[in-house]
Write a protein that holds these residues in place. Structure first.
Motif, PDB file in Angstrom:
ATOM      1  N   ASN A  38       1.357  -1.168  -3.556  1.00  0.00           N
ATOM      2  CA  ASN A  38       1.149  -2.186  -2.519  1.00  0.00           C
ATOM      3  C   ASN A  38       2.419  -2.555  -1.756  1.00  0.00           C
ATOM      4  OD1 ASN A  38       2.480  -3.517  -4.534  1.00  0.00           O
ATOM      5  ND2 ASN A  38       0.904  -5.074  -4.887  1.00  0.00           N
ATOM      6  N   THR A  90     -12.254   4.774   2.107  1.00  0.00           N
ATOM      7  CA  THR A  90     -11.362   3.619   2.150  1.00  0.00           C
ATOM      8  C   THR A  90      -9.998   4.033   1.602  1.00  0.00           C
ATOM      9  OG1 THR A  90     -13.197   2.082   1.836  1.00  0.00           O
ATOM     10  CG2 THR A  90     -10.991   1.273   1.321  1.00  0.00           C
ATOM     11  N   THR A  97      -3.582   3.418  -4.378  1.00  0.00           N
ATOM     12  CA  THR A  97      -3.104   4.606  -5.093  1.00  0.00           C
ATOM     13  C   THR A  97      -2.679   5.690  -4.108  1.00  0.00           C
ATOM     14  OG1 THR A  97      -4.598   4.117  -6.945  1.00  0.00           O
ATOM     15  CG2 THR A  97      -3.714   6.369  -6.788  1.00  0.00           C
ATOM     16  N   THR A  98      -3.475   5.855  -3.053  1.00  0.00           N
ATOM     17  CA  THR A  98      -3.141   6.839  -2.016  1.00  0.00           C
ATOM     18  C   THR A  98      -1.821   6.502  -1.344  1.00  0.00           C
ATOM     19  OG1 THR A  98      -5.488   7.276  -1.588  1.00  0.00           O
ATOM     20  CG2 THR A  98      -3.929   7.889   0.144  1.00  0.00           C
ATOM     21  N   SER A 128      -6.979   3.725  -0.412  1.00  0.00           N
ATOM     22  CA  SER A 128      -6.659   2.946  -1.602  1.00  0.00           C
ATOM     23  C   SER A 128      -5.154   2.766  -1.747  1.00  0.00           C
ATOM     24  CB  SER A 128      -7.209   3.638  -2.854  1.00  0.00           C
ATOM     25  OG  SER A 128      -6.554   4.871  -3.065  1.00  0.00           O
ATOM     26  N   GLY A 173     -10.361  -0.013   5.588  1.00  0.00           N
ATOM     27  CA  GLY A 173      -9.861  -1.033   4.680  1.00  0.00           C
ATOM     28  C   GLY A 173      -8.510  -1.588   5.102  1.00  0.00           C
ATOM     29  N   ASN A 186      -5.825  -2.080   3.128  1.00  0.00           N
ATOM     30  CA  ASN A 186      -4.653  -1.656   2.358  1.00  0.00           C
ATOM     31  C   ASN A 186      -3.609  -0.960   3.224  1.00  0.00           C
ATOM     32  OD1 ASN A 186      -5.657  -2.625  -0.109  1.00  0.00           O
ATOM     33  ND2 ASN A 186      -6.830  -0.753  -0.452  1.00  0.00           N
TER      34      ASN A 186
END
Length: 312
Positions: free
Chosen positions: A94, A85, A89-90, A87, A261, A263
């Protein structure tokens, strides 16, 4: 007796629009069951038959078929491949990073060109096999010999089969492409060649997952080139190359959301639609029609001419 048979046949006889809906429901069920992405499966069935048009008359049957297909595999405890998924952080937070978005757009152009190159190569190579080799049964024989020769030449079996996972920890696979060093710079091209020869020589089926392999491996390479997150670019390549090769950007966007996901929703959507635009609308499915050349459907699923549609 015969009268009862005739009556039963009448009850279960489907006209052309109903058969089309049944076909789309079957596509949706298969897609949802195999990949564990029911919403993408439903939309894929609506998009894939006619490029540039969504047949909303089949929306509910396709959605129900895709959901039931997914539930059926779950009931039998069939496990789908688990992909990472993406994230926040990746992605660096946001907020949409304009530099990263620009890199995604550049990569998407290359994903689209890879889709175009694959579809055109597969079709032209197939025509070459038919023109040069008159005997139908001899084509897959020669294709098989070529694949065996290529395998011996490169000294690796990584590019045979679907390539999702492997018992060899050092093998290049779809899953390994989501990690640093998980694919070689030419892995996507080798899978490209192996798949094109296999399909063109007469072996049918198996376009979808190899395209995921090509896209994920190409994304791995581009991530290194653009100094971008490997997980993200492998995921983008996974869905964007397939979007370009099948002309289904909306379905592939949904697939990306279901697999990786929400994100990275913006990046996934941009990658799929840009790749679709850059693919030249060539398709791996020769039966796929263009909306511009196909009569429209009215609300009852019946064909109408353009003048009637314009008046409505």
């Amino acid at each position: 007796d015969r009268a009862l048979f005739v009556r039963l046949r009448g009850w279960f006889t489907l006209d052309a629009p109903d058969r089309a809906v049944l076909l789309q429901a079957g596509i949706a069920a298969g897609f949802g069951a195999v990949f564990g992405t029911p919403f993408a499966g439903a939309v894929f069935a609506l998009e894939v038959l006619t490029r540039g048009r969504l047949a909303y008359t089949a929306l509910v049957p396709c959605l129900m078929a895709a959901l039931i297909g997914d539930w059926t595999t779950a009931a039998w405890r069939i496990q789908h491949t688990a992909y990472p998924t993406i994230s926040l952080t990746t992605l660096g937070g946001n907020r949409i990073a304009l530099v990263l978005l620009a890199k995604v757009c550049a990569a998407a152009v290359l994903f689209g060109l890879a889709s175009l190159l694959f579809t055109e190569s597969m079709h032209r190579l197939g025509h070459t096999f038919k023109r040069v080799i008159a005997l139908t049964w001899l084509r897959p024989v020669i294709g098989g010999v070529l694949i065996i020769g290529l395998t011996l030449l490169i000294g690796s079996r990584d590019y045979l089969g679907l390539g999702v996972t492997s018992t060899d920890p050092g093998a290049v696979t779809i899953v390994s492409s989501f990690h640093d060093g998980g694919a070689l710079p030419w892995s996507w091209l080798l899978k490209f060649v192996f798949t094109a020869i296999t399909l063109a020589s007469g072996f049918k089926g198996g376009e979808v997952t190899p395209l995921f392999f090509i896209g994920a491996a190409l994304g791995n390479v581009l991530a290194v080139l653009f100094h971008a997150p490997v997980e993200l670019f492998a995921a983008l390549g996974f869905v964007a190359v397939f979007a370009g090769a099948t002309n289904t950007p909306l379905a592939c966007t949904l697939m990306g959301l279901e697999l990786f996901g929400v994100n990275a929703a913006i990046y996934i959507g941009v990658a799929c639609f840009v790749a679709y635009v850059c693919s030249g609308h060539s398709s791996i499915y020769t039966a796929q029609r263009s909306a511009a050349a196909t009569p429209a459907l009215d609300v009852n699923g019946l064909r109408t001419d353009r003048e009637t549609v314009r008046r409505k």
